[in-house]
Design a protein around this motif. Structure first.
Motif, PDB file in Angstrom:
ATOM      1  N   SER A  24      54.648  -6.921  21.676  1.00 17.47           N
ATOM      2  CA  SER A  24      55.473  -7.341  22.799  1.00 17.47           C
ATOM      3  C   SER A  24      54.681  -7.620  24.049  1.00 17.47           C
ATOM      4  O   SER A  24      55.243  -7.923  25.088  1.00 17.47           O
ATOM      5  CB  SER A  24      56.521  -6.261  23.088  1.00 17.47           C
ATOM      6  N   SER A  25      53.352  -7.510  24.000  1.00 18.74           N
ATOM      7  CA  SER A  25      52.555  -7.730  25.186  1.00 18.74           C
ATOM      8  C   SER A  25      51.283  -8.478  24.836  1.00 18.74           C
ATOM      9  O   SER A  25      50.919  -8.614  23.677  1.00 18.74           O
ATOM     10  CB  SER A  25      52.204  -6.384  25.842  1.00 18.74           C
ATOM     11  N   GLN A  26      50.611  -8.973  25.881  1.00 20.02           N
ATOM     12  CA  GLN A  26      49.349  -9.693  25.721  1.00 20.02           C
ATOM     13  C   GLN A  26      48.212  -8.696  25.917  1.00 20.02           C
ATOM     14  O   GLN A  26      48.176  -8.002  26.940  1.00 20.02           O
ATOM     15  CB  GLN A  26      49.248 -10.818  26.746  1.00 20.02           C
ATOM     16  N   THR A  27      47.301  -8.602  24.986  1.00 22.48           N
ATOM     17  CA  THR A  27      46.270  -7.575  25.044  1.00 22.48           C
ATOM     18  C   THR A  27      44.889  -8.146  24.791  1.00 22.48           C
ATOM     19  O   THR A  27      44.716  -9.145  24.094  1.00 22.48           O
ATOM     20  CB  THR A  27      46.529  -6.455  24.009  1.00 22.48           C
ATOM     21  N   VAL A  28      43.895  -7.472  25.383  1.00 21.64           N
ATOM     22  CA  VAL A  28      42.488  -7.731  25.088  1.00 21.64           C
ATOM     23  C   VAL A  28      41.932  -6.449  24.482  1.00 21.64           C
ATOM     24  O   VAL A  28      41.899  -5.408  25.134  1.00 21.64           O
ATOM     25  CB  VAL A  28      41.691  -8.111  26.351  1.00 21.64           C
ATOM     26  N   VAL A  29      41.544  -6.511  23.226  1.00 21.54           N
ATOM     27  CA  VAL A  29      40.958  -5.366  22.523  1.00 21.54           C
ATOM     28  C   VAL A  29      39.467  -5.624  22.423  1.00 21.54           C
ATOM     29  O   VAL A  29      39.042  -6.681  21.943  1.00 21.54           O
ATOM     30  CB  VAL A  29      41.570  -5.217  21.122  1.00 21.54           C
ATOM     31  N   ASN A  64      33.199   5.521  21.937  1.00 24.99           N
ATOM     32  CA  ASN A  64      32.647   4.481  21.064  1.00 24.99           C
ATOM     33  C   ASN A  64      32.516   3.132  21.761  1.00 24.99           C
ATOM     34  O   ASN A  64      32.176   2.137  21.111  1.00 24.99           O
ATOM     35  CB  ASN A  64      33.518   4.323  19.812  1.00 24.99           C
ATOM     36  N   GLY A  65      32.795   3.109  23.056  1.00 21.64           N
ATOM     37  CA  GLY A  65      32.744   1.853  23.804  1.00 21.64           C
ATOM     38  C   GLY A  65      33.990   1.007  23.671  1.00 21.64           C
ATOM     39  O   GLY A  65      34.067  -0.076  24.252  1.00 21.64           O
ATOM     40  N   ASP A  66      34.983   1.465  22.915  1.00 18.07           N
ATOM     41  CA  ASP A  66      36.192   0.671  22.693  1.00 18.07           C
ATOM     42  C   ASP A  66      37.119   0.726  23.893  1.00 18.07           C
ATOM     43  O   ASP A  66      37.207   1.753  24.586  1.00 18.07           O
ATOM     44  CB  ASP A  66      36.935   1.175  21.452  1.00 18.07           C
ATOM     45  N   PHE A  67      37.836  -0.363  24.130  1.00 20.98           N
ATOM     46  CA  PHE A  67      38.795  -0.393  25.236  1.00 20.98           C
ATOM     47  C   PHE A  67      39.959  -1.306  24.893  1.00 20.98           C
ATOM     48  O   PHE A  67      39.890  -2.139  23.984  1.00 20.98           O
ATOM     49  CB  PHE A  67      38.131  -0.855  26.537  1.00 20.98           C
ATOM     50  N   LEU A  68      41.040  -1.125  25.641  1.00 21.58           N
ATOM     51  CA  LEU A  68      42.243  -1.932  25.472  1.00 21.58           C
ATOM     52  C   LEU A  68      42.786  -2.276  26.847  1.00 21.58           C
ATOM     53  O   LEU A  68      43.037  -1.390  27.663  1.00 21.58           O
ATOM     54  CB  LEU A  68      43.303  -1.164  24.671  1.00 21.58           C
ATOM     55  N   LEU A  69      42.941  -3.561  27.126  1.00 23.16           N
ATOM     56  CA  LEU A  69      43.541  -4.045  28.366  1.00 23.16           C
ATOM     57  C   LEU A  69      44.869  -4.712  28.041  1.00 23.16           C
ATOM     58  O   LEU A  69      44.965  -5.481  27.077  1.00 23.16           O
ATOM     59  CB  LEU A  69      42.630  -5.061  29.059  1.00 23.16           C
ATOM     60  N   ILE A  70      45.867  -4.433  28.848  1.00 22.70           N
ATOM     61  CA  ILE A  70      47.186  -5.039  28.648  1.00 22.70           C
ATOM     62  C   ILE A  70      47.504  -5.928  29.837  1.00 22.70           C
ATOM     63  O   ILE A  70      47.460  -5.485  30.987  1.00 22.70           O
ATOM     64  CB  ILE A  70      48.268  -3.963  28.483  1.00 22.70           C
ATOM     65  N   ALA A  71      47.785  -7.196  29.571  1.00 23.37           N
ATOM     66  CA  ALA A  71      48.123  -8.155  30.621  1.00 23.37           C
ATOM     67  C   ALA A  71      49.625  -8.123  30.883  1.00 23.37           C
ATOM     68  O   ALA A  71      50.419  -7.896  29.967  1.00 23.37           O
ATOM     69  CB  ALA A  71      47.693  -9.558  30.206  1.00 23.37           C
ATOM     70  N   VAL A 104      37.215  -8.948  21.691  1.00 27.40           N
ATOM     71  CA  VAL A 104      35.966  -9.360  22.327  1.00 27.40           C
ATOM     72  C   VAL A 104      34.915  -8.265  22.210  1.00 27.40           C
ATOM     73  O   VAL A 104      35.230  -7.091  22.008  1.00 27.40           O
ATOM     74  CB  VAL A 104      36.176  -9.695  23.820  1.00 27.40           C
ATOM     75  N   GLU A 105      33.657  -8.678  22.334  1.00 27.04           N
ATOM     76  CA  GLU A 105      32.555  -7.762  22.586  1.00 27.04           C
ATOM     77  C   GLU A 105      31.969  -8.149  23.933  1.00 27.04           C
ATOM     78  O   GLU A 105      31.696  -9.328  24.181  1.00 27.04           O
ATOM     79  CB  GLU A 105      31.480  -7.854  21.496  1.00 27.04           C
ATOM     80  N   PHE A 106      31.802  -7.168  24.808  1.00 24.49           N
ATOM     81  CA  PHE A 106      31.334  -7.423  26.164  1.00 24.49           C
ATOM     82  C   PHE A 106      29.988  -6.733  26.337  1.00 24.49           C
ATOM     83  O   PHE A 106      29.890  -5.518  26.302  1.00 24.49           O
ATOM     84  CB  PHE A 106      32.340  -6.875  27.177  1.00 24.49           C
ATOM     85  N   PHE A 107      28.930  -7.524  26.505  1.00 24.54           N
ATOM     86  CA  PHE A 107      27.575  -6.994  26.662  1.00 24.54           C
ATOM     87  C   PHE A 107      27.182  -7.012  28.139  1.00 24.54           C
ATOM     88  O   PHE A 107      27.335  -8.027  28.817  1.00 24.54           O
ATOM     89  CB  PHE A 107      26.562  -7.829  25.881  1.00 24.54           C
ATOM     90  N   ILE A 108      26.657  -5.898  28.649  1.00 26.03           N
ATOM     91  CA  ILE A 108      26.089  -5.855  29.988  1.00 26.03           C
ATOM     92  C   ILE A 108      24.714  -5.193  29.900  1.00 26.03           C
ATOM     93  O   ILE A 108      24.448  -4.386  29.001  1.00 26.03           O
ATOM     94  CB  ILE A 108      26.995  -5.111  30.992  1.00 26.03           C
ATOM     95  N   LEU A 109      23.839  -5.561  30.820  1.00 22.51           N
ATOM     96  CA  LEU A 109      22.461  -5.063  30.774  1.00 22.51           C
ATOM     97  C   LEU A 109      22.243  -3.916  31.756  1.00 22.51           C
ATOM     98  O   LEU A 109      22.896  -3.842  32.804  1.00 22.51           O
ATOM     99  CB  LEU A 109      21.492  -6.199  31.106  1.00 22.51           C
ATOM    100  N   PRO A 110      21.332  -3.014  31.429  1.00 17.09           N
ATOM    101  CA  PRO A 110      21.010  -1.911  32.341  1.00 17.09           C
ATOM    102  C   PRO A 110      20.492  -2.430  33.668  1.00 17.09           C
ATOM    103  O   PRO A 110      19.877  -3.502  33.751  1.00 17.09           O
ATOM    104  CB  PRO A 110      19.915  -1.137  31.588  1.00 17.09           C
ATOM    105  N   ASP A 111      20.758  -1.661  34.710  1.00 17.84           N
ATOM    106  CA  ASP A 111      20.274  -1.968  36.048  1.00 17.84           C
ATOM    107  C   ASP A 111      19.336  -0.846  36.473  1.00 17.84           C
ATOM    108  O   ASP A 111      19.784   0.164  37.019  1.00 17.84           O
ATOM    109  CB  ASP A 111      21.446  -2.092  37.019  1.00 17.84           C
ATOM    110  N   PRO A 112      18.022  -0.963  36.211  1.00 19.54           N
ATOM    111  CA  PRO A 112      17.087   0.135  36.520  1.00 19.54           C
ATOM    112  C   PRO A 112      17.100   0.533  37.983  1.00 19.54           C
ATOM    113  O   PRO A 112      16.839   1.678  38.311  1.00 19.54           O
ATOM    114  CB  PRO A 112      15.720  -0.443  36.109  1.00 19.54           C
TER     115      PRO A 112
END
Length: 258
Positions: A24-29, A64-71, A104-112
């Protein structure tokens, strides 16, 4: 010559399901990942933004790095991810149709550069806790004390988890809305009982009392990443005099941010 790298690896769309009436909703997993080590990033902050970068929805990645966003509805959105010692990144847009789920898989890099101020931050936190009397009360031993290093060891995903794992006197009990929330065992004359002899704590954040409205909980107010230390007092008698409040049914929890 070293070629400069961007601070992120582009968000990777793994697929879109169009389940029709099944949701019933729009989601980003998705999953938040280290762009260098390709390992999950726990407790990161992921936000869904509108086309002008205003936040629409917020969540945290789990262990585990998993997330769920609901629009809130169909539309075009940006996704922003951040985590301690990593670059903050926006990417997209992604298009969500009615009842769509995007994976999606979202990659971000370390910021030393963010690692260098750790000592300075620890010194600042230490001075602040001394000023508010945290260490003096800890030496007296009338309550339970959770320091920043304890929080880092526990790695909780929300405040409820931190309080349950960091204190021996708190358990999760259903509140008036039926949601699990931190609670003390009610002592003699205790009020604010959830049921079965349990009562809700009185919270102070940075020395100021916090009154949670019906349906609110401490998890929606503050995240463990922002916390420098916690004091837990299971009864009014154990609570320091300056933090005794007539609205406290039993115990009091002091939260100090960093």
């Amino acid at each position: 010559m070293q070629v400069p790298r961007p601070p992120f690896v582009l968000l990777v769309c793994l697929g879109m399901s169009l389940p029709g009436g099944q949701v019933s909703s729009q989601t980003v997993v998705g999953r938040l990942l280290d762009g260098e080590a390709f390992q999950p990033i726990p407790w990161g902050i992921i936000q869904l933004l509108d086309s002008v970068s205003h936040p629409i929805s917020l969540t945290h990645s789990d262990e585990n790095g998993d997330f769920l966003l609901i629009a809130p509805g169909a539309g075009r959105y940006l996704i922003q991810a951040e985590a301690y010692s990593f670059h903050t990144v926006q990417d997209g847009p992604v298009d969500l149709g009615p009842a769509d789920t995007i994976r999606v898989e979202f990659f971000i890099l370390p910021d030393p550069e963010r690692l260098d101020p750790l000592v300075v931050e620890a010194e600042r936190l230490d001075r602040r806790l001394r000023m508010v009397g945290f260490y003096r009360r800890e030496a007296r031993g009338l309550g339970e004390f959770i320091a920043r290093e304890d929080i880092d060891d526990i790695r909780p995903h929300d405040m409820s988890s931190l309080l349950v794992w960091g204190s021996t006197g708190i358990l999760l009990r259903p509140n008036s809305m039926g949601n699990l929330a931190p609670a003390f065992l009610a002592g003699r004359g205790g009020t604010g009982v959830y049921g079965g002899g349990w009562c809700k704590p009185m919270y102070f954040v940075d020395g100021l009392p916090v009154i949670l409205e019906r349906g609110e909980d401490i998890d929606s107010l503050i995240h463990p990443n922002r916390v420098g230390a916690v004091e837990v007092y299971p009864s009014p008698g154990a609570t320091p005099a300056q933090y005794r409040d007539a609205r406290a049914g039993c115990g009091t929890i002091l939260i100090w941010t960093r």
